[in-house]
Design a protein around this motif. Structure first.
Motif, PDB file in Angstrom:
ATOM      1  N   GLN A   6       0.663   5.779  -3.623  1.00  0.00           N
ATOM      2  CA  GLN A   6      -0.607   5.505  -2.785  1.00  0.00           C
ATOM      3  C   GLN A   6      -1.195   4.059  -2.619  1.00  0.00           C
ATOM      4  OE1 GLN A   6      -2.886   9.029  -5.429  1.00  0.00           O
ATOM      5  NE2 GLN A   6      -4.137   7.685  -4.266  1.00  0.00           N
ATOM      6  N   ARG A  19      -9.020   3.200   4.408  1.00  0.00           N
ATOM      7  CA  ARG A  19      -8.007   4.094   4.682  1.00  0.00           C
ATOM      8  C   ARG A  19      -7.171   4.149   3.522  1.00  0.00           C
ATOM      9  NH1 ARG A  19      -3.362   4.101   9.155  1.00  0.00           N
ATOM     10  NH2 ARG A  19      -2.211   2.364   7.765  1.00  0.00           N
ATOM     11  N   SER A  21      -3.265   5.664   1.821  1.00  0.00           N
ATOM     12  CA  SER A  21      -2.090   5.980   2.534  1.00  0.00           C
ATOM     13  C   SER A  21      -1.249   6.737   1.148  1.00  0.00           C
ATOM     14  CB  SER A  21      -1.175   4.873   2.790  1.00  0.00           C
ATOM     15  OG  SER A  21      -1.752   4.348   4.130  1.00  0.00           O
ATOM     16  N   CYS A  22      -0.379   7.622   1.501  1.00  0.00           N
ATOM     17  CA  CYS A  22       0.278   8.187   0.556  1.00  0.00           C
ATOM     18  C   CYS A  22       1.732   8.637   1.047  1.00  0.00           C
ATOM     19  CB  CYS A  22      -0.345   9.592  -0.010  1.00  0.00           C
ATOM     20  SG  CYS A  22       0.746  10.488  -1.110  1.00  0.00           S
ATOM     21  N   ALA A  23       2.763   7.769   0.547  1.00  0.00           N
ATOM     22  CA  ALA A  23       3.849   7.997   0.964  1.00  0.00           C
ATOM     23  C   ALA A  23       4.762   8.990   0.068  1.00  0.00           C
ATOM     24  CB  ALA A  23       4.718   6.625   1.180  1.00  0.00           C
ATOM     25  N   ARG A  71      -1.211  12.892   9.525  1.00  0.00           N
ATOM     26  CA  ARG A  71       0.110  12.866   8.795  1.00  0.00           C
ATOM     27  C   ARG A  71       1.222  12.289   9.707  1.00  0.00           C
ATOM     28  NH1 ARG A  71       2.123  18.230   5.545  1.00  0.00           N
ATOM     29  NH2 ARG A  71       4.255  17.777   5.427  1.00  0.00           N
ATOM     30  N   THR A  77       4.482  10.604   5.068  1.00  0.00           N
ATOM     31  CA  THR A  77       3.159   9.862   4.836  1.00  0.00           C
ATOM     32  C   THR A  77       1.959  10.538   5.330  1.00  0.00           C
ATOM     33  OG1 THR A  77       4.599   7.750   4.811  1.00  0.00           O
ATOM     34  CG2 THR A  77       1.883   7.751   4.844  1.00  0.00           C
ATOM     35  N   TYR A  79      -2.304  10.031   5.321  1.00  0.00           N
ATOM     36  CA  TYR A  79      -3.361   9.343   5.397  1.00  0.00           C
ATOM     37  C   TYR A  79      -4.683   9.831   5.101  1.00  0.00           C
ATOM     38  CZ  TYR A  79       0.402   6.625   7.594  1.00  0.00           C
ATOM     39  OH  TYR A  79       1.494   5.783   7.912  1.00  0.00           O
ATOM     40  N   GLN A  81      -8.396   8.666   6.271  1.00  0.00           N
ATOM     41  CA  GLN A  81      -9.265   7.926   7.046  1.00  0.00           C
ATOM     42  C   GLN A  81     -10.756   8.267   6.716  1.00  0.00           C
ATOM     43  OE1 GLN A  81      -6.078   6.920  10.605  1.00  0.00           O
ATOM     44  NE2 GLN A  81      -7.876   7.719  11.186  1.00  0.00           N
ATOM     45  N   CYS A  95      -3.566  11.826  -4.221  1.00  0.00           N
ATOM     46  CA  CYS A  95      -2.843  12.380  -3.228  1.00  0.00           C
ATOM     47  C   CYS A  95      -2.081  13.605  -4.061  1.00  0.00           C
ATOM     48  CB  CYS A  95      -1.588  11.373  -2.654  1.00  0.00           C
ATOM     49  SG  CYS A  95      -0.572  12.092  -1.475  1.00  0.00           S
TER      50      CYS A  95
END
Length: 115
Positions: A6, A19, A21-23, A71, A77, A79, A81, A95
């Motif tokens: 994250q 925002r 993010s999660c990869a 997504r 990934t 997200y 928002q 996540c």
């Protein structure tokens, strides 16, 4: 080995935006359901939003109209928002990825909404 990493989060004033993010890396299929949960101090972990590989979304009532969960499948990934943030949104956000029967979690990130 699947990892969810994250990024994002932090301190924001009420009414502001953030925002997350999660990869996902490792052997995770793009067919996994991905999303976000949160846990505030003294409260149970609750679902925030999820999205399937096909783009079907599900949101908690408390965030509908304010949060979105796009997504990027090629990048694995997802997200979160967030707009019009409220003090009640303060929590650790996690996540999540579900590829039955397995479930994976990110490391968590703090979101604090305060003036």
């Amino acid at each position: 080995q699947v990892r969810l990493v994250q990024s994002g989060g932090g301190l924001v004033q009420p009414g502001g935006s953030l925002r997350l993010s999660c990869a996902a890396s490792g052997s995770i299929s793009s067919s996994a359901v991905m999303g976000w949960y949160r846990q505030a101090p003294g409260k149970q972990r609750e679902l925030v939003a999820t999205i399937t590989s096909g783009g079907n979304t599900n949101y908690a009532d408390s965030v509908k109209g304010r949060f979105a969960v796009p997504r990027d499948n090629p990048k694995n990934t997802v997200y979160l928002q967030m707009i019009r943030l409220e003090p009640e949104d303060t929590a650790i956000y996690l996540c999540n990825a579900v590829l039955w029967p397995n479930q994976y979690w990110g490391q968590g990130t703090q979101v604090t909404v305060s003036s």
